[in-house]
Design a protein around this motif. Structure first.
Motif, mmCIF file in Angstrom:
data_model
loop_
_atom_site.group_PDB
_atom_site.id
_atom_site.type_symbol
_atom_site.label_atom_id
_atom_site.label_comp_id
_atom_site.label_asym_id
_atom_site.label_seq_id
_atom_site.Cartn_x
_atom_site.Cartn_y
_atom_site.Cartn_z
ATOM 1 N N ASP A 3 0.898 -1.376 -0.107
ATOM 2 C CA ASP A 3 0.000 -0.142 -0.016
ATOM 3 C C ASP A 3 0.877 1.258 0.074
ATOM 4 O OD1 ASP A 3 -2.392 -1.480 0.242
ATOM 5 O OD2 ASP A 3 -3.382 -0.361 1.610
ATOM 6 N N GLY B 27 -13.375 5.775 -4.121
ATOM 7 C CA GLY B 27 -13.259 5.007 -2.971
ATOM 8 C C GLY B 27 -13.591 5.570 -1.732
ATOM 9 N N GLU B 110 -5.639 3.437 1.050
ATOM 10 C CA GLU B 110 -6.388 2.231 0.652
ATOM 11 C C GLU B 110 -6.878 2.484 -0.762
ATOM 12 O OE1 GLU B 110 -7.592 0.889 4.912
ATOM 13 O OE2 GLU B 110 -9.208 0.701 3.397
ATOM 14 N N ALA B 111 -7.911 3.544 -0.865
ATOM 15 C CA ALA B 111 -8.476 3.893 -2.246
ATOM 16 C C ALA B 111 -7.382 4.135 -3.295
ATOM 17 C CB ALA B 111 -9.463 5.172 -2.121
ATOM 18 N N GLU B 114 -6.065 0.969 -4.566
ATOM 19 C CA GLU B 114 -6.877 0.051 -5.130
ATOM 20 C C GLU B 114 -6.744 0.459 -6.527
ATOM 21 O OE1 GLU B 114 -10.603 -0.653 -2.140
ATOM 22 O OE2 GLU B 114 -10.922 0.459 -3.999
#
Lengths: 148, 148
Positions: A3, B27, B110-111, B114
């Motif tokens: 991440d 997201g 996190e978004a 992704e």
DNA sequence: CCTTCTAGTCAATTAGATTGACCACATGGT
DNA sequence: ACCATGTGGTCAATCTAATTGACTAGAAGG
């Protein structure tokens, strides 16, 4: 890729985009075009492709048709664009670049090429080509939002 | 690389940035953060780094200090940020993320991850790493303009 | 011919940013 | 110690670009 690295990559893309926008803006100003914003440039790119209406432009820019209409009005005022009747639809108006508009588009392309050329000097050999190849794979067509 | 290809590359970068911004925005909304704009995210990133004042933030965002101040006021109102006195300068106020602010930052990361992961699926092997390496070379530190 | 949909503009409102003025405090010189 | 100047920050007014809403003219299809 974890991440952390992914987030970092996302940031790099955003920063690269900022460099492009700022670089083109500066290059345009250096060429005497100081009355145009980046959004105008994106509009030019679409109009230059031909067969463009205000609604097409709105989709391309990811805004409302009213906003696109206002933008076009400004470009018409400044002599970069003309509205012509659409032979197939009397409601629609086809947008076309004037000579000034085309000159402006060329200036923008030169400015963009300068930015990329600057990148090329920082990279070994074929990296610029590799960058191009990778981005072409991941990028999907869609609006080129002039504002975040 | 000729002008045409260079311009094309510049466009790809811009489109990739639009994908990042839109993807992160989506997201974030999916995670319940629908009251934040991209500019807020850029502010979070800087504040999370620590030791940030309003003026620092303004530079980072490429805007005026007044605009940055207004932005921070909004974040404080929503409980994401607090202003604390700077022990070394009684004029300055250090910005710090609250727990809610940190949670929000993690959601944004996190978004972003992704979006990048989605790219990874379109690319063979180590291309994502190559992209990262190339961009890290060309990109110079500077403002991360939230609006073009 | 009538209904419905689409292209485009006009008008009013709103969100964000900018400019300008200003206060509190820091910094450096004398 | 004091004063001049510079910096961090906010308040207020203004401006710009976008949005929402309402509307007209013409297309498309029954």
């Amino acid at each position: 890729m974890d991440d952390r690295a992914a987030t970092d990559l996302a940031m790099l893309v955003l920063r690269a985009a900022t460099e492009v926008v700022d670089g083109v803006q500066a290059g345009m100003a250096a060429r005497g075009y100081d009355d145009l914003r980046p959004a105008h440039g994106f509009a030019f790119a679409r109009i230059a492709a031909g067969d463009t209406t205000v609604v097409d432009l709105a989709e391309h820019l990811g805004t409302t048709k009213q906003a696109a209409s206002q933008l076009v009005a400004g470009l018409v005022e400044r002599g970069y664009v003309v509205r012509e009747p659409d032979p197939r639809d009397a409601r629609a108006r086809l947008l076309r670049l004037t000579d000034a508009g085309e000159a402006c588009t060329r200036a923008a392309e030169e400015a963009a090429a300068e930015v990329v050329a600057g990148w090329g000097e920082l990279l070994p050999g074929a990296s610029l080509g590799a960058l191009h190849a990778i981005l072409r794979r991941v990028v999907t067509p869609g609006p080129l939002r002039p504002a975040w």
